[in-house]
Design an enzyme around this catalytic site. Structure first.
Site, short mmCIF file in Angstrom:
data_model
loop_
_atom_site.label_atom_id
_atom_site.label_comp_id
_atom_site.label_asym_id
_atom_site.label_seq_id
_atom_site.Cartn_x
_atom_site.Cartn_y
_atom_site.Cartn_z
N ARG A 170 0.84 -1.22 0.00
CA ARG A 170 0.00 0.00 0.00
C ARG A 170 0.87 1.27 0.00
NH1 ARG A 170 -3.03 -3.60 -0.53
NH2 ARG A 170 -5.18 -3.77 0.20
N SER A 245 -10.33 -0.27 3.80
CA SER A 245 -9.49 -0.50 4.98
C SER A 245 -9.00 0.84 5.51
CB SER A 245 -8.28 -1.35 4.63
OG SER A 245 -8.67 -2.61 4.16
N GLU A 341 -4.24 3.74 6.81
CA GLU A 341 -4.05 3.59 5.36
C GLU A 341 -4.63 4.79 4.62
OE1 GLU A 341 -5.54 1.54 1.58
OE2 GLU A 341 -5.58 0.02 3.15
N1 EPU Z 1 -10.34 -10.50 10.44
C1 EPU Z 1 -10.97 -10.56 11.67
N2 EPU Z 1 -11.94 -9.64 11.94
C2 EPU Z 1 -12.32 -8.69 11.05
C3 EPU Z 1 -11.67 -8.63 9.80
C4 EPU Z 1 -10.68 -9.55 9.51
O1 EPU Z 1 -10.66 -11.42 12.48
O2 EPU Z 1 -13.22 -7.92 11.39
C5 EPU Z 1 -9.34 -11.52 10.10
C6 EPU Z 1 -9.96 -12.57 9.19
O3 EPU Z 1 -10.55 -13.58 9.89
C7 EPU Z 1 -8.80 -13.04 8.37
C8 EPU Z 1 -7.91 -11.84 8.30
O4 EPU Z 1 -8.31 -10.94 9.34
O5 EPU Z 1 -8.13 -14.06 9.03
C9 EPU Z 1 -7.88 -11.17 6.95
O6 EPU Z 1 -9.14 -10.59 6.65
P1 EPU Z 1 -9.58 -10.19 5.17
O7 EPU Z 1 -9.35 -11.32 4.23
O8 EPU Z 1 -10.94 -9.61 5.23
O9 EPU Z 1 -8.52 -9.10 4.71
P2 EPU Z 1 -7.85 -7.88 5.47
O10 EPU Z 1 -6.46 -8.27 5.82
O11 EPU Z 1 -8.72 -7.41 6.56
C10 EPU Z 1 -6.81 -6.92 3.27
C11 EPU Z 1 -6.77 -5.61 2.54
C12 EPU Z 1 -8.07 -5.35 1.80
C13 EPU Z 1 -8.29 -6.48 0.81
C14 EPU Z 1 -8.30 -7.81 1.57
C15 EPU Z 1 -8.37 -8.99 0.65
C16 EPU Z 1 -5.27 -4.18 3.76
C17 EPU Z 1 -5.13 -3.00 4.67
N3 EPU Z 1 -6.50 -4.53 3.47
O12 EPU Z 1 -7.81 -6.80 4.28
O13 EPU Z 1 -7.93 -4.15 1.07
O14 EPU Z 1 -9.51 -6.32 0.11
O15 EPU Z 1 -7.07 -7.96 2.35
O16 EPU Z 1 -7.17 -9.17 -0.01
O17 EPU Z 1 -4.26 -4.74 3.36
C18 EPU Z 1 -8.29 -1.80 1.18
O18 EPU Z 1 -7.08 -1.68 1.06
O19 EPU Z 1 -9.07 -0.80 1.26
C19 EPU Z 1 -8.86 -3.14 1.22
C20 EPU Z 1 -10.16 -3.35 1.40
#
Ligand code: EPU
Length: 349
Positions: A170, A245, A341
């Site tokens: 990012r 995010s 972010e």
């Molecule tokens: N999780 C939780 N609780 C929550 C949210 C997530 O426990 O409320 C845990 C999930 O269980 C999972 C892990 O966190 O084990 C990852 O969650 P998720 O796949 O939803 O992805 P993220 O890490 O929360 C990142 C990106 C997103 C992108 C997704 C999918 C960043 C800051 N965010 O989110 O990007 O869509 O992966 O690849 O890296 C954005 O940048 O605006 C964005 C939405």
């Protein structure tokens, strides 16, 4: 200005409909830039050179905490074309003002692969390299060829290759050394022709494809799966104001990760390198008790704790204060510092 179609400068324009948080704020001056040549002429006029400037794309990655006392340049430079082609791939040139997801749909209609995992990301094409947008195992740097950017002060146009962009998680040079200095006018991507290499390793994609009964996935099917996953977790900005995010997923030393994992066995982690792990901020925020929390007209999204929301009528400063509270709490409970972010923009009144 000598240009045949001069750019109209407007004053005191509301930004309410130009940011996906739906926050009320205004900018001192506003121009819609739909053509690079006229923008260049405009930027080179002396009265304009004297003004501080701010570039707006889709408004999907910013938190407005006050008015913008500057000339806001709204990137509306359109255009999509194939500029090179061989048996395996095409190189496309896209105007910086194009809407990201519309371009994803266009590539899928043409059966060009590479953007399918990045379906439904809000925002504009010109903003995509600035923060190296990513989702479901793919980042823009994976298909990026180069970009053209115009210097806001001189109007000079410069090409940037992948190395010059200094992409990170990012992150790029446009968020650091060159912050606020350029408007991205064109972006070039290399996309595959069939047969495509699909990226379905990200757990939820395979599950979603199974759920949809897809046995032989295509790029179109992967896109459909990504759209379904995003819609199930992420609020639609047209319905609930948000900027995706709000925080980055923090990277922590392996030793700290192992100590935390011993205390919290369900802590997820992704290997960055031999000494570093990335942990999901969403998990930390949820475990700290913030998921779904509502404070008046703003709060934390109920399906994804990484997303802060404006339920209607919230102030940017309130959302900023909430984010600071979450950061302090996560630091206190887990010893982990979260970074925002989103870009915090505007002068607090
Ligand atoms: N999780 C939780 N609780 C929550 C949210 C997530 O426990 O409320 C845990 C999930 O269980 C999972 C892990 O966190 O084990 C990852 O969650 P998720 O796949 O939803 O992805 P993220 O890490 O929360 C990142 C990106 C997103 C992108 C997704 C999918 C960043 C800051 N965010 O989110 O990007 O869509 O992966 O690849 O890296 C954005 O940048 O605006 C964005 C939405």
């Amino acid at each position: 200005m000598n240009s045949a179609t001069p750019i109209a400068l407007q004053e005191n324009i509301s930004l309410r409909h130009l940011n996906t948080f739906g926050l009320e704020a205004s900018c001192r001056y506003y121009v819609a830039a739909d053509e690079a040549n006229t923008l260049q002429t405009f930027l080179q006029t002396s009265e304009i050179q004297a003004l501080p400037k701010f570039v707006l794309g889709g408004g999907s990655n910013m938190l407005l905490v006050g008015d913008i006392d500057a000339l806001l340049i709204h990137n509306k430079i359109l255009g999509r074309s194939v500029i090179a082609e061989d048996a395996q791939s095409v190189v496309v040139a896209i105007g910086g003002g194009e809407v990201w997801h519309e371009i994803v749909l266009w590539t899928l209609e043409n059966d060009w692969g590479g953007l399918e995992n990045l379906s439904l990301i809000p925002g504009s094409v010109g903003a995509s390299p600035i923060q190296n947008i990513g989702a479901y195992g793919v980042e823009i740097k994976d298909i990026f060829v180069s970009l053209q950017a115009m210097h806001l002060q001189t109007g000079e146009i410069r090409a940037f290759g992948p190395d010059e962009c200094q992409f990170g998680y990012r992150d790029s040079v446009f968020k650091r050394d060159l912050r606020g200095q350029y408007i991205i006018t064109q972006v070039y991507f290399r996309l595959s022709k069939a047969p495509h290499a699909l990226h379905t390793d990200y757990g939820a994609i395979k599950e979603e494809l199974d759920r949809q009964g897809v046995t032989v996935p295509t790029i179109q099917a992967v896109s459909k799966a990504v759209v379904a996953i995003r819609q199930s977790k992420l609020p639609d900005p047209a319905v609930i104001g948000n900027a995706g995010s709000f925080f980055k997923n923090p990277e922590i030393p392996l030793a700290q990760f192992e100590a935390l994992k011993a205390l919290h066995p369900s802590l997820p982690g992704y290997v960055v390198d031999a000494q570093t792990m990335k942990v999901p901020a969403g998990w930390l925020i949820e475990q700290a008790g913030w998921k779904g929390k509502r404070i008046g007209n703003h709060g934390v999204h109920a399906q994804q704790a990484l997303v802060l929301v404006n339920h209607g009528g919230a102030k940017g400063a309130d959302i900023l204060a909430l984010s600071s509270e979450i950061m302090a709490d996560v630091l206190q409970k887990y010893g982990i510092h979260l970074d925002r972010e989103v870009n915090v923009v505007g002068t607090v009144a």
